[in-house]
Design a protein around this motif. Structure first.
Motif, PDB file in Angstrom:
ATOM      1  N   TRP A  35       0.855  -1.186   0.000  1.00  0.00           N
ATOM      2  CA  TRP A  35       0.000   0.000   0.000  1.00  0.00           C
ATOM      3  C   TRP A  35       0.896   1.242   0.000  1.00  0.00           C
ATOM      4  O   TRP A  35       1.832   1.337   0.806  1.00  0.00           O
ATOM      5  CB  TRP A  35      -0.911   0.030   1.216  1.00  0.00           C
ATOM      6  CG  TRP A  35      -2.042  -0.937   1.170  1.00  0.00           C
ATOM      7  CD1 TRP A  35      -2.108  -2.165   1.762  1.00  0.00           C
ATOM      8  CD2 TRP A  35      -3.300  -0.752   0.511  1.00  0.00           C
ATOM      9  NE1 TRP A  35      -3.311  -2.756   1.496  1.00  0.00           N
ATOM     10  CE2 TRP A  35      -4.076  -1.904   0.728  1.00  0.00           C
ATOM     11  CE3 TRP A  35      -3.859   0.283  -0.264  1.00  0.00           C
ATOM     12  CZ2 TRP A  35      -5.367  -2.065   0.227  1.00  0.00           C
ATOM     13  CZ3 TRP A  35      -5.130   0.126  -0.774  1.00  0.00           C
ATOM     14  CH2 TRP A  35      -5.873  -1.028  -0.531  1.00  0.00           C
ATOM     15  N   ARG A  37       0.551   5.746  -0.686  1.00  0.00           N
ATOM     16  CA  ARG A  37      -0.416   6.842  -0.691  1.00  0.00           C
ATOM     17  C   ARG A  37       0.218   8.089  -1.270  1.00  0.00           C
ATOM     18  O   ARG A  37       1.434   8.267  -1.218  1.00  0.00           O
ATOM     19  CB  ARG A  37      -0.952   7.105   0.709  1.00  0.00           C
ATOM     20  CG  ARG A  37       0.079   7.632   1.694  1.00  0.00           C
ATOM     21  CD  ARG A  37      -0.527   7.687   3.102  1.00  0.00           C
ATOM     22  NE  ARG A  37       0.428   8.223   4.073  1.00  0.00           N
ATOM     23  CZ  ARG A  37       0.200   8.281   5.381  1.00  0.00           C
ATOM     24  NH1 ARG A  37      -0.951   7.812   5.883  1.00  0.00           N
ATOM     25  NH2 ARG A  37       1.113   8.795   6.190  1.00  0.00           N
ATOM     26  N   VAL A  47       3.401   2.907   2.563  1.00  0.00           N
ATOM     27  CA  VAL A  47       2.602   2.773   3.780  1.00  0.00           C
ATOM     28  C   VAL A  47       2.873   1.425   4.451  1.00  0.00           C
ATOM     29  O   VAL A  47       3.282   1.364   5.614  1.00  0.00           O
ATOM     30  CB  VAL A  47       1.100   2.911   3.485  1.00  0.00           C
ATOM     31  CG1 VAL A  47       0.277   2.677   4.741  1.00  0.00           C
ATOM     32  CG2 VAL A  47       0.796   4.288   2.885  1.00  0.00           C
ATOM     33  N   ASP A  89      -3.226  11.672   7.259  1.00  0.00           N
ATOM     34  CA  ASP A  89      -3.389  10.410   6.527  1.00  0.00           C
ATOM     35  C   ASP A  89      -4.221  10.611   5.264  1.00  0.00           C
ATOM     36  O   ASP A  89      -4.360   9.678   4.462  1.00  0.00           O
ATOM     37  CB  ASP A  89      -4.071   9.358   7.398  1.00  0.00           C
ATOM     38  CG  ASP A  89      -3.221   8.938   8.587  1.00  0.00           C
ATOM     39  OD1 ASP A  89      -3.786   8.790   9.694  1.00  0.00           O
ATOM     40  OD2 ASP A  89      -1.999   8.751   8.410  1.00  0.00           O
ATOM     41  N   TYR A  93      -4.976   6.294  -1.759  1.00  0.00           N
ATOM     42  CA  TYR A  93      -4.242   5.091  -1.384  1.00  0.00           C
ATOM     43  C   TYR A  93      -4.232   4.124  -2.568  1.00  0.00           C
ATOM     44  O   TYR A  93      -5.291   3.802  -3.137  1.00  0.00           O
ATOM     45  CB  TYR A  93      -4.874   4.441  -0.166  1.00  0.00           C
ATOM     46  CG  TYR A  93      -4.524   5.163   1.111  1.00  0.00           C
ATOM     47  CD1 TYR A  93      -5.046   6.427   1.383  1.00  0.00           C
ATOM     48  CD2 TYR A  93      -3.645   4.603   2.037  1.00  0.00           C
ATOM     49  CE1 TYR A  93      -4.699   7.113   2.547  1.00  0.00           C
ATOM     50  CE2 TYR A  93      -3.299   5.275   3.202  1.00  0.00           C
ATOM     51  CZ  TYR A  93      -3.825   6.525   3.447  1.00  0.00           C
ATOM     52  OH  TYR A  93      -3.478   7.201   4.596  1.00  0.00           O
TER      53      TYR A  93
END
Length: 123
Positions: A35, A37, A47, A89, A93
């Protein structure tokens, strides 16, 4: 290989989300799923990653203790459980797949990418 992410939405700070990445198409014996982002105006950043056996995982320091990566072999799906979300955050993603290797934090190791899912964390 096709990767389809889902689960992104607007959530308040402190909340939780679970992202999913469904994997289909060509198969490999022990691929790595990661993952990444990308926030507006910023470069894509790592991530978390996991190899398909589950024996090798890696996390960015910024998400350690808050995010958990996992996979369901029967469903060919990788998950990213995100807890205690923060406004920083907020990003799109992306799920990436590498045919083999260890859980890498380098995006150039990943040959296949999904279209991304938007996560927005409000303060």
């Amino acid at each position: 290989v096709q990767l389809v992410e889902s689960g992104g939405r607007l959530v308040q700070a402190g909340g939780s989300l679970r992202l999913s990445c469904a994997v289909s198409g060509r198969t490999f014996s022990n691929p790595v799923l990661g993952w990444f982002r990308q926030a507006p105006g910023k470069e894509r950043e790592f991530v978390a990653a996991i190899n398909w056996s589950g024996a090798n995982l890696a996390y960015a320091d910024s998400v350690k203790g808050r995010f958990t990566i996992s996979r369901d072999s029967a469903k060919n799906t990788v998950y990213l459980q995100m807890n205690t979300l923060k406004p920083e955050d907020t990003a799109v993603y992306y799920c990436g797949a590498a045919p083999w290797g260890t859980a890498s934090s380098n995006d150039y190791d990943y040959h296949y990418w999904g279209q991304g899912t938007q996560v927005t964390v409000s303060s």
